[in-house]
Design an enzyme around this catalytic site. Structure first.
Site, PDB file in Angstrom:
ATOM      1  N   MET A   1       0.844  -1.189   0.000  1.00  0.00           N
ATOM      2  CA  MET A   1       0.000   0.000   0.000  1.00  0.00           C
ATOM      3  C   MET A   1       0.885   1.247   0.000  1.00  0.00           C
ATOM      4  SD  MET A   1      -2.898  -1.386  -0.216  1.00  0.00           S
ATOM      5  CE  MET A   1      -4.089  -0.097   0.089  1.00  0.00           C
ATOM      6  N   CYS A   2       0.319   2.384   0.242  1.00  0.00           N
ATOM      7  CA  CYS A   2       0.953   3.703   0.189  1.00  0.00           C
ATOM      8  C   CYS A   2       1.206   4.107  -1.266  1.00  0.00           C
ATOM      9  CB  CYS A   2       2.272   3.793   0.941  1.00  0.00           C
ATOM     10  SG  CYS A   2       2.138   3.542   2.724  1.00  0.00           S
ATOM     11  N   GLY A   3       0.991   5.353  -1.551  1.00  0.00           N
ATOM     12  CA  GLY A   3       1.270   5.903  -2.872  1.00  0.00           C
ATOM     13  C   GLY A   3       2.396   6.905  -2.767  1.00  0.00           C
TER      14      GLY A   3
END
Length: 350
Positions: free
Chosen positions: A1-3
């Site tokens: 996850m995380c962008g």
């Protein structure tokens, strides 16, 4: 996850923060609303010779008094003010963001603190470890980090990010896994002019933490990404390694791959692995680092997290997703996926 997303204009042509806000917000499904942030380089030209110290204060009483005293004992505060913000329904203002423009005293520069950067590094470690109610979260020259708990567009609007113009921008949309979602735990993580955004998990964090703490760094922000900023400072600044060599130390080839290299190349890679074994980072990760000379992107050695690169003339983009790059630059010409562990480096044109 995380962008994650990073951008550099190699000619130092600056752009405001509206596009990076739009690009990061496009990746909202990668976050949870528990943290977002931006780093921008070139935003303080009127104070370019001074360190811009961004601080979270719990209140402006005792914590600020102690930070003021430390800075006055270590140099000159040429200007200070609360960082301008605009209330947002989605953000609870639990800290007061403050900024100092600071010049270290030359009288302190001897022994272990031989340069301005050593003095500033000492101050960051001292405040973050020993001053309750204060956290220095940005400490470079002519740059600044802006972060909080919230969604990317809320954090951008809170800090009025569109009012800043920079030639490097980093952005991060956080989905916390093994650490709490708090303002200091949002990305980017910064020390001096090193700023780091990271997607994934550093499973070697314990080893890496003990390694950097042996050199005087103190990990106090409750997240694995903090150690990446200190590793870049240690290897890139203190040890004088090139960006390519830093990446080779942090995400080196496997031993089997080294054994298949030509003799001279194998000898170099073996030396790096043996010298910097405690700096090697394991786990799934994709990282973009902002520096005083450009940006650096790389992944873990298996590439368990995505990283996409785009180029258009003097501009280089690195992101978790191509769609975010196309928000920044709909005319981007060259889009590709780097190999696992391959450093992608964008430097300014001299």
């Amino acid at each position: 996850m995380c962008g994650i997303i990073g951008f550099i204009d190699r000619t130092k042509s600056r752009m405001d923060g509206s596009s990076i806000k739009a690009a990061l917000s496009l990746m909202n499904e990668r976050g949870s609303g528990d943290g977002a942030g931006y780093a921008a380089y070139g935003i303080y030209p009127e104070y370019a010779d001074y360190y811009a110290l961004h601080v979270f204060f719990d209140d402006l009483g005792e914590p600020k008094k102690k930070v003021d005293e430390l800075l006055q004992q270590s140099g000159e505060i040429v200007h200070q003010e609360e960082i301008p913000t605009t209330p947002q329904p989605g953000i609870k203002k639990v800290h007061i963001p403050w900024r100092y423009f600071f010049k270290p005293s030359e009288d302190l520069m001897s022994g272990k603190m031989a340069s301005e950067k050593d003095v500033v590094t000492y101050l960051v470690m001292e405040v973050n470890s020993n001053v309750k109610g204060a956290t220095i979260f940005s400490s470079g020259k002519n740059m600044g980090v802006f972060k909080a708990s919230g969604w990317p567009e809320d954090v951008a609007n809170f800090y009025r990010i569109e009012d800043y113009k920079g030639y490097i921008w980093l952005g991060h949309n956080r989905y916390p896994t093994n650490s709490p979602g708090w303002w200091g735990g949002a990305h980017p993580f910064n020390l001096l002019n090193w700023s780091v955004v990271h997607n994934g998990e550093i499973t070697s964090y314990g080893t890496n933490q003990r390694y950097v703490e042996g050199y005087g760094y103190k990990c106090s922000l409750f997240t694995d990404t903090e150690v990446v900023a200190y590793l870049f400072d240690l290897l890139g600044r203190q040890h004088g390694l090139s960006y390519e060599m830093v990446v080779k130390a942090l995400a080196p080839p496997f031993w089997d791959d080294i054994d298949r290299m030509p003799a001279k190349e194998a000898e170099l890679n073996k030396a790096v692995r043996l010298t910097y074994g405690s700096a090697l980072m394991n786990g799934p990760f994709a990282i973009v680092v902002g520096t005083e000379n450009g940006i650096v992107g790389f992944t873990d050695r298996i590439k368990l997290r995505p990283l996409v690169v785009g180029e258009n003339g003097n501009r280089l983009y690195i992101s978790s997703e191509e769609s975010a790059i196309r928000v920044l630059d709909p005319e981007v010409k060259k889009v590709y996926t780097p190999r696992a562990g391959e450093p992608i480096i964008g430097r300014f044109i001299e």
